[in-house]
Design an enzyme around this catalytic site. Structure first.
Site, PDB file in Angstrom:
ATOM      1  N   GLY A  83       3.372   7.738  -0.868  1.00  0.00           N
ATOM      2  CA  GLY A  83       3.557   8.509  -2.096  1.00  0.00           C
ATOM      3  C   GLY A  83       4.643   7.937  -2.996  1.00  0.00           C
ATOM      4  O   GLY A  83       5.116   8.601  -3.928  1.00  0.00           O
ATOM      5  N   HIS A 148      11.675  -0.161   0.489  1.00  0.00           N
ATOM      6  CA  HIS A 148      10.932   0.206   1.694  1.00  0.00           C
ATOM      7  C   HIS A 148      11.807  -0.013   2.940  1.00  0.00           C
ATOM      8  O   HIS A 148      11.333   0.180   4.068  1.00  0.00           O
ATOM      9  CB  HIS A 148       9.678  -0.668   1.859  1.00  0.00           C
ATOM     10  N   LYS A 307      -7.385   7.786  -3.689  1.00  0.00           N
ATOM     11  CA  LYS A 307      -7.861   9.174  -3.697  1.00  0.00           C
ATOM     12  C   LYS A 307      -6.735  10.176  -3.893  1.00  0.00           C
ATOM     13  O   LYS A 307      -6.905  11.198  -4.546  1.00  0.00           O
ATOM     14  CB  LYS A 307      -8.565   9.476  -2.383  1.00  0.00           C
TER      15      LYS A 307
HETATM   16  N1  LIG Z   1       0.211  10.522  -8.775  1.00  0.00           N
HETATM   17  C1  LIG Z   1      -0.213  10.532  -7.519  1.00  0.00           C
HETATM   18  N2  LIG Z   1      -0.476  11.708  -6.893  1.00  0.00           N
HETATM   19  C2  LIG Z   1      -0.917  11.735  -5.622  1.00  0.00           C
HETATM   20  N3  LIG Z   1      -1.135  10.620  -4.879  1.00  0.00           N
HETATM   21  C3  LIG Z   1      -0.898   9.434  -5.461  1.00  0.00           C
HETATM   22  C4  LIG Z   1      -0.419   9.327  -6.785  1.00  0.00           C
HETATM   23  N4  LIG Z   1      -0.271   8.008  -7.091  1.00  0.00           N
HETATM   24  C5  LIG Z   1      -0.661   7.332  -6.009  1.00  0.00           C
HETATM   25  N5  LIG Z   1      -1.029   8.161  -5.015  1.00  0.00           N
HETATM   26  C6  LIG Z   1      -1.527   7.825  -3.677  1.00  0.00           C
HETATM   27  O1  LIG Z   1      -0.438   7.338  -2.886  1.00  0.00           O
HETATM   28  C7  LIG Z   1      -0.923   6.290  -2.026  1.00  0.00           C
HETATM   29  C8  LIG Z   1      -0.206   5.008  -2.377  1.00  0.00           C
HETATM   30  O2  LIG Z   1       1.035   5.060  -1.746  1.00  0.00           O
HETATM   31  P1  LIG Z   1       2.353   4.417  -2.343  1.00  0.00           P
HETATM   32  O3  LIG Z   1       2.465   4.749  -3.757  1.00  0.00           O
HETATM   33  O4  LIG Z   1       3.463   4.823  -1.437  1.00  0.00           O
HETATM   34  O5  LIG Z   1       2.077   2.867  -2.174  1.00  0.00           O
HETATM   35  S1  LIG Z   1       3.226   1.741  -2.178  1.00  0.00           S
HETATM   36  O6  LIG Z   1       4.006   1.894  -0.936  1.00  0.00           O
HETATM   37  O7  LIG Z   1       4.013   1.898  -3.373  1.00  0.00           O
HETATM   38  O8  LIG Z   1       2.471   0.464  -2.156  1.00  0.00           O
HETATM   39  C9  LIG Z   1      -2.410   6.207  -2.251  1.00  0.00           C
HETATM   40  O9  LIG Z   1      -2.983   7.142  -1.325  1.00  0.00           O
HETATM   41  P2  LIG Z   1      -4.519   7.070  -0.860  1.00  0.00           P
HETATM   42  O10 LIG Z   1      -5.344   7.560  -1.989  1.00  0.00           O
HETATM   43  O11 LIG Z   1      -4.607   7.998   0.322  1.00  0.00           O
HETATM   44  O12 LIG Z   1      -4.794   5.659  -0.477  1.00  0.00           O
HETATM   45  C10 LIG Z   1      -2.518   6.679  -3.688  1.00  0.00           C
HETATM   46  O13 LIG Z   1      -3.803   7.106  -4.070  1.00  0.00           O
END
Ligand SMILES: Nc1ncnc2c1ncn2[C@@H]1O[C@H](COP(=O)(O)OS(=O)(=O)O)[C@@H](OP(=O)(O)O)[C@H]1O
Length: 345
Positions: A83, A148, A307
């Site tokens: 997230g 991270h 998603k």
């Molecule tokens: N605005 C918002 N709201 C809810 N969820 C969101 C949002 N933006 C990104 N995501 C979901 O977060 C997952 C990506 O994780 P990270 O952002 O931690 O990735 S990273 O570590 O920065 O590479 C990835 O989860 P999954 O969909 O389960 O793969 C993203 O879809």
């Protein structure tokens, strides 16, 4: 918030901070090593696994040795795919809400990762699109960063200055599935088109064994969790599942933690809801700024928005695997007071 892009030729040689390649190679030789899927080299450094790529590892060392935190710095910390992108956009919106109306937010034209840069790989790495370390002293306060790295391995100045850390955690099964999807393209790029992509079972085994970049997962989470209990003004611990369930409540926690609480007037005028909407996955995913282009030369901007659900793992993980993860979770989180919700309420 500044998003200045610097040309490498503008850098002043005497201010460059580095660690010699020979030193990095020497250190790497002394560290435990494993190969993810018999191919991708990982090294265990200070109790956690890192990609062994010399440039990536070197930038971690440079960050650890050279970063000087300001008391006013705000640092998003996370295990990958928990997230981060969401929290970056929320924090950026909270901190900058008086600088511009929501309809002129820099989030409309910049990817959240360009607004809140990752210290160890963006800023101290060699991606020239980002503000460089030499440039950090010129950034206005509060500076927003991301890492991270596990808590125990952070630079001393982050741990011991007044700067604050916002950690986001997510249940391990959704994290795992998210990693699997995100890693597909980078793995092909790194290991070639002939490389057989790992299955969910492969990822599951590596994840449970802790052998995954920045892992072990539970140790990463528990370190920050304990710090948030011992030093609640220093570390705010957020959960992805809570943000999904009650974003307003969590956004208020963020705003209070960074010393910029929402006023009753803002609340009644719908400011919190507007920020939530701006940072919702559907909104961010639909913005041109996030649809094309790459971050750090490799990662498609759009791949950070998939998603965004709680419980998506149920489509990939068998009941037997979920049972095993539950047992591992119980064992690893025993006596910590921490737990994760695996499904939406
Ligand atoms: N605005 C918002 N709201 C809810 N969820 C969101 C949002 N933006 C990104 N995501 C979901 O977060 C997952 C990506 O994780 P990270 O952002 O931690 O990735 S990273 O570590 O920065 O590479 C990835 O989860 P999954 O969909 O389960 O793969 C993203 O879809």
């Amino acid at each position: 918030m500044e998003t200045t892009k610097m040309n490498p030729s503008e850098l002043e040689e005497e201010t460059l901070v580095t660690v010699r390649d020979e030193e990095v190679e020497q250190l790497k030789k002394s560290l435990p090593k494993e190969f993810f899927m018999n191919k991708l080299e990982l090294i265990k450094y200070q109790g956690f696994w890192y990609l062994a790529d010399t440039d990536l590892f070197k930038s971690t060392l440079i960050f650890q040795r050279h970063f000087r935190a300001r008391d006013s710095d705000l640092i998003v910390a996370s295990f990958p795919k928990t997230g981060t992108t969401w929290l970056k956009s929320l924090l950026f919106s909270v901190v900058n809400r008086f600088n511009h109306p929501n309809n002129q937010s820099p989030l409309l034209t910049n990817h959240p990762h360009e607004l809140v840069c990752r210290l160890e790989n963006d800023i101290y790495g060699n991606a020239f699109d980002y503000p460089r370390p030499q440039h950090l002293s010129q950034l206005p306060s509060p500076r927003l960063f991301h890492t991270h790295l596990p808590y125990s391995t952070l630079p001393e100045s982050i741990k011991f200055s007044g700067c604050r850390i916002l950690y986001i955690a997510r249940n391990p099964l959704d994290t795992l599935v998210s990693i699997m999807y995100f890693a597909m393209k980078p793995l092909k790029m790194l290991l070639g088109d002939d490389f057989q992509l790992p299955s969910i079972e492969d990822y599951f085994e590596e994840f449970c064994a802790g052998r995954i970049a920045h892992g072990p997962f539970f140790e990463h989470v528990v370190e920050y969790w304990k710090q948030s209990l011992e030093h609640p003004n220093k570390v705010l611990f957020l959960k992805y599942e809570d943000l999904k369930e009650d974003p307003t409540l969590e956004l208020k926690r963020v705003a209070e933690f960074v010393g910029m609480p929402f006023s009753p007037g803002e609340e009644s005028e719908g400011v919190i809801k507007e920020l939530e909407e701006m940072c919702s996955i559907n909104n961010l995913k639909g913005l041109e700024a996030n649809k094309s282009g790459v971050i750090n030369k490799i990662y498609d901007k759009k791949s950070y928005f998939r998603k965004g659900e709680v419980g998506d793992w149920t489509h990939y993980i068998t009941p037997a695997m979920a049972e095993r993860m539950n047992k591992l979770m119980e064992e690893k989180l025993k006596d910590t007071g921490l737990s994760f919700r695996l499904l939406p309420h």
